[in-house]
Motif scaffolding. Structure first.
Motif, mmCIF file in Angstrom:
data_model
loop_
_atom_site.group_PDB
_atom_site.id
_atom_site.type_symbol
_atom_site.label_atom_id
_atom_site.label_comp_id
_atom_site.label_asym_id
_atom_site.label_seq_id
_atom_site.Cartn_x
_atom_site.Cartn_y
_atom_site.Cartn_z
ATOM 1 N N ALA A 194 37.207 64.952 116.425
ATOM 2 C CA ALA A 194 36.664 65.138 117.664
ATOM 3 C C ALA A 194 36.771 66.549 117.914
ATOM 4 O O ALA A 194 35.856 67.343 118.532
ATOM 5 N N LEU A 195 37.974 67.158 117.961
ATOM 6 C CA LEU A 195 38.385 68.633 118.389
ATOM 7 C C LEU A 195 37.715 69.678 117.659
ATOM 8 O O LEU A 195 36.656 70.401 118.094
ATOM 9 N N ALA A 196 37.632 69.503 116.242
ATOM 10 C CA ALA A 196 37.488 70.613 115.451
ATOM 11 C C ALA A 196 36.083 70.528 114.872
ATOM 12 O O ALA A 196 35.203 71.349 114.654
ATOM 13 N N GLY A 197 35.509 69.293 114.697
ATOM 14 C CA GLY A 197 34.039 69.055 114.437
ATOM 15 C C GLY A 197 33.128 68.689 115.549
ATOM 16 O O GLY A 197 31.917 69.344 115.356
ATOM 17 N N LEU A 198 33.484 68.322 116.733
ATOM 18 C CA LEU A 198 32.592 68.048 117.981
ATOM 19 C C LEU A 198 32.845 69.122 118.828
ATOM 20 O O LEU A 198 32.045 69.102 119.716
ATOM 21 N N GLY A 199 33.936 69.652 118.848
ATOM 22 C CA GLY A 199 34.115 70.680 119.952
ATOM 23 C C GLY A 199 34.766 70.191 121.240
ATOM 24 O O GLY A 199 35.038 70.924 122.144
ATOM 25 N N ALA A 200 35.210 69.124 121.210
ATOM 26 C CA ALA A 200 35.888 68.387 122.411
ATOM 27 C C ALA A 200 36.566 67.300 122.097
ATOM 28 O O ALA A 200 36.408 66.405 121.150
ATOM 29 N N PRO A 201 38.018 67.253 122.425
ATOM 30 C CA PRO A 201 39.031 66.311 122.112
ATOM 31 C C PRO A 201 38.560 65.079 122.623
ATOM 32 O O PRO A 201 37.990 64.892 123.517
#
Length: 222
Positions: A160-167
């Motif tokens: 979520a954080l590294a791939g979609l840009g939001a945790p």
């Protein structure tokens, strides 16, 4: 102690709807864990069931348990060989422009004295793959369906954080822990094919804390 919700049961398997906040293993400092419920999950069988895979303490939803050692070995092999279909839903603390896609990252575990351990995207890590789809968006938050193809530790949380840009909303490790009382991730369903028997298919309803944040599933989601 009330019985945990059971969403699938037969002679070799039980799938429970694990509540958020319940750890699989007994905490070091004491407190309730899945172990406290094992006797009540025997349901007439001689031995208590054994968890086949892991869910983080904060993660709610489908947890597969085996009722005997042979089943445990077969189910564990199915997970290792990626023969289990898993669907999760999570709330992002942010929005994404695309409607769907896949996240392929190599993940490594790092640890510091101050922050403890976490997973990071690193070239030398183990490969991981998650397919995702946007289900709804509201008030700057996004409901995402995640279908992990691999089973790395914290995979969806770091993706979520590294791939979609939001945790994920409420995640204290990969986000700021704000916006929700827990990391908003739910194991919605799982399917395990079995030779000579019908597949294990289980679905755990979306928890009330997702609804309180304004999200619901539509027909066909998951």
């Amino acid at each position: 102690m009330s019985l945990l919700p059971i969403v699938y049961e037969d002679g070799e398997a039980i799938v429970i709807d694990k509540p958020a906040g319940l750890p699989i293993d007994p905490p070091r400092n004491g407190g309730t864990s899945l172990a406290n419920y094992l006797e009540s999950l025997k349901l007439g069988f001689q031995r208590p069931p054994t968890a086949v895979h892991r869910l983080d303490t904060d993660t709610s939803g489908c947890l597969l348990m085996a009722r005997n050692p042979k089943a445990l070995k077969r189910f564990a092999k199915a997970f290792e060989e990626r023969q289990v279909e898993k669907v999760y839903v999570g709330i992002l603390a942010g929005t994404v422009a695309e409607d769907e896609g896949e996240i392929a990252l190599s993940l490594s575990k790092v640890s510091t004295k101050e922050a403890g351990w976490r997973m990071i995207a690193a070239r030398k890590g183990k490969p991981s793959l998650t397919r995702w789809r946007k289900l709804a968006e509201q008030d700057g938050q996004t409901l995402i369906e995640f279908r992990p193809e691999t089973g790395r530790t914290h995979q969806i949380r770091i993706h979520a954080l590294a791939g979609l840009g939001a945790p994920l909303l409420g995640d204290p490790v990969y986000g700021n822990g704000k916006g929700a009382p827990r990391t908003m991730l739910h194991a919605l369903s799982l399917k395990v094919e079995r030779e000579g028997k019908p597949a294990i298919e289980a679905h755990a309803p979306l928890p009330a804390d997702f609804a309180r944040l304004g999200f619901a599933l539509r027909e066909g989601d998951g």
